[in-house]
Motif scaffolding. Sequence first.
Motif, mmCIF file in Angstrom:
data_model
loop_
_atom_site.group_PDB
_atom_site.id
_atom_site.type_symbol
_atom_site.label_atom_id
_atom_site.label_comp_id
_atom_site.label_asym_id
_atom_site.label_seq_id
_atom_site.Cartn_x
_atom_site.Cartn_y
_atom_site.Cartn_z
ATOM 1 N N ILE A 68 0.849 -1.187 0.000
ATOM 2 C CA ILE A 68 0.000 0.000 0.000
ATOM 3 C C ILE A 68 0.885 1.236 0.000
ATOM 4 O O ILE A 68 1.687 1.442 0.916
ATOM 5 C CB ILE A 68 -0.934 0.022 1.224
ATOM 6 C CG1 ILE A 68 -1.785 -1.252 1.241
ATOM 7 C CG2 ILE A 68 -1.803 1.256 1.212
ATOM 8 C CD1 ILE A 68 -2.628 -1.384 2.479
ATOM 9 N N VAL A 116 -2.931 0.850 -4.120
ATOM 10 C CA VAL A 116 -2.683 -0.536 -3.729
ATOM 11 C C VAL A 116 -2.015 -1.256 -4.888
ATOM 12 O O VAL A 116 -2.616 -1.426 -5.958
ATOM 13 C CB VAL A 116 -3.979 -1.260 -3.342
ATOM 14 C CG1 VAL A 116 -3.672 -2.697 -2.930
ATOM 15 C CG2 VAL A 116 -4.688 -0.521 -2.210
ATOM 16 N N GLY A 150 1.350 -1.733 4.428
ATOM 17 C CA GLY A 150 0.515 -2.891 4.132
ATOM 18 C C GLY A 150 1.256 -4.179 4.410
ATOM 19 O O GLY A 150 2.409 -4.187 4.872
ATOM 20 N N GLN A 404 1.564 3.028 8.052
ATOM 21 C CA GLN A 404 0.305 2.555 8.628
ATOM 22 C C GLN A 404 -0.347 3.646 9.472
ATOM 23 O O GLN A 404 -1.566 3.832 9.438
ATOM 24 C CB GLN A 404 0.568 1.321 9.493
ATOM 25 C CG GLN A 404 -0.669 0.719 10.129
ATOM 26 C CD GLN A 404 -1.629 0.126 9.127
ATOM 27 O OE1 GLN A 404 -1.217 -0.561 8.187
ATOM 28 N NE2 GLN A 404 -2.906 0.413 9.277
ATOM 29 N N GLY A 416 -6.509 -1.927 2.620
ATOM 30 C CA GLY A 416 -5.442 -2.735 2.041
ATOM 31 C C GLY A 416 -5.179 -4.037 2.759
ATOM 32 O O GLY A 416 -4.434 -4.876 2.257
ATOM 33 N N SER A 417 -5.720 -4.215 3.958
ATOM 34 C CA SER A 417 -5.537 -5.455 4.722
ATOM 35 C C SER A 417 -6.893 -5.951 5.200
ATOM 36 O O SER A 417 -7.169 -6.013 6.401
ATOM 37 C CB SER A 417 -4.607 -5.221 5.924
ATOM 38 O OG SER A 417 -3.374 -4.686 5.527
#
Length: 712
Positions: A68, A116, A150, A404, A416-417
């Motif tokens: 990401i 992404v 990510g 993050q 993204g997760s």
Amino acid sequence: MSRFLRIVLPALVIVVWLAIAAVGGPYFGKISEVSTNDQTSFLPASADATKVQERASEFRQESGAPAIVVLERDGGMSSSDLSAAKDLTTRLGDRDDVESVSPVIPSEDGDAVEIVATLTAAADTGDAVEAIRADVDAELPSGVSGYVTGPAGFTADLTEAFAGIDGLLLGVALAAVFVILIIVYRSPLLPILVLGTATFALCASILVVWWLAKAGIVTVNGQVQGILSILVIGAATDYALLYTARFREALRDHRTGWGATKAALRGSLEPILASGGTVIVGVLCLLLSDLNSNKALGPVAAIGIAFSLLAALSLLPALLLAFRRAAFWPLRPAYGSAHPVLTGTDARGVWARVGRLVAKRSRVVRIVCTVGLLAMGTGLVGLKADGVPQSDLVIGASQARDGQNVLADHFPGGSGSPAQVIGSERDLDGLVDAITAVHGVDGVVAAAKDAPSGTVPVTSDPATGAAASSGTATDPTVSRGDVLLEVTLSDPADSDAAEQTVRDLRTAVERVDPGAVVGGVTATAVDTNDTGIRDRTLIIPVVLVVILLILMLLLRSIVAPLVLIGSVIVSFAAALGVGALVFDHVFHFPGADPSVPLYSFVFLVALGVDYNIFLMTRVREEALQHGPHEGVLRGLGVTGGVITSAGVVLAATFAALGVIPILFLVQIAFVVAFGVMLDTIVVRSLLVPAIAYDLGRRAWWPSRLSRANHHM
């Protein structure tokens, strides 16, 4: 034995070990080829996260982890910033290691954009992320901050942190041990022989482990790799120290090197084999683990200890036989010279003074030591060992962690997760309704192989009661009657809030479809922590029972083994308690992995019992000739120096794990190093001798030694 064989046999042993080292040495740099740091690969097959990962390729194109990219400018992204972001998507899309790239996704506040980039299944995550970060830096407009985070970003940072595990870790450990051995032996040659023995044992271990991992028989990750190196160097050196001490004693009583070698082997074979066997059995108890990362360490560590034993009982005796008294130069033990006086008023040295203290104040010593250890153990009240966020695994700088945090400031934290839900197509509408009703869920889409983005939105159709794709001509992919739903969470994927959301998701979807399973990054962390806690609860009692039985067989006693096990338990509690206080109030760590207490326990109990085995086997040997009280003092005097040296060596080798900036390894390094020193200085030197002296003959019940009035 003929003179010819006395020369040829040791030479043959040395040549065989040289050949093993020549073959195994190059595998030091190749072990990373068979290592993996994919967290999901270490889960048990029964875990929901594992089931989801295994089936994910049925619903969408097989790919690697998503990287990401998040770009941020305080005050808002300009049109030129957005144009640069679009150029970046083109650049990333042209890469061979990138499967697909999403469009530029602006944040609602206008201060950031998200891209992404999903890696290909064959891509090397570390290399790919490094290249993507270089592309981001090249396209970054002035004043814009860029990060790659990510799952792929965190894996890359973790891989980079483990990068020093082949060279740096081993170099620090060997240097520390070499300095200690120079101080202990005051000889330039003997430390080289001992370290050479340990290094050759490590070469053989890595060679075998590499091929077993290549064949898929064992699994190796960074932590297993690091612990193997430290364990072999430390254990082989410990066993070498014990044999060397016996050989030095024997050289005073035997004119020839061969006679001294036979005497040294007779005296050291049983305690070394018992000590190594105890460690092997202890680490093999990890095979009972459901967590594959724990299970993997068992056989790998057992292989390392086995080669440590083999090298200490074959290569080192051959080397010392070749050099004889010259190995101890300039303090060579002369044939016929007097042995040190161990007990009585003529005894000199620190261990003679310790022995006199134990003899005069045995009850005071054991009470003070026990109370002190129990006081240290009170720190366990504050121990937090139920898992840490993935972003905290790496100590120090981490671009993935910084990214993050930026992502969570401008987008749903789980962007993204996503969590992944596999459930029946028949219950799709109910699943969607149940998922969206869970607090902490930001959105849900369905996987679709035919969709350009790989997913399609889903909504519940009130007319038919069935979920349908919204505004698209593509339907969700159905496999074996199931669909895959991707759920974006409001909180960062590695946060406590996200973990609670996943637990709530599992409860919610199970009510709709009992066969539904939830996976993804957050679910992997949940399953890992839960399984780790279960393993810890099961394996610790098993290790205690197994080692207790071994001690009973070795010492031919019930009381003495119970004393030794009890002392090691108290020592472990003290080490972990002090560790908890240091982690919380000195280093301010966020917590600990559930496996930290488990690994610390296995190593401290198995290795701590090692020193007690060295001590008590010698005490028993001396007690058979001089009586139980005198036997304690003589055994303490003979083994005091060598066991203390061994403890310092082992503590130094485990402390070397601290140079690898991984939270798990740093915590293991501290607890084991501190615990070993505690065992060496307090438990084995004071507590155990004081209890054994106080118990006298009763310590050896029910063996015949417990019934003897004086000595055998």
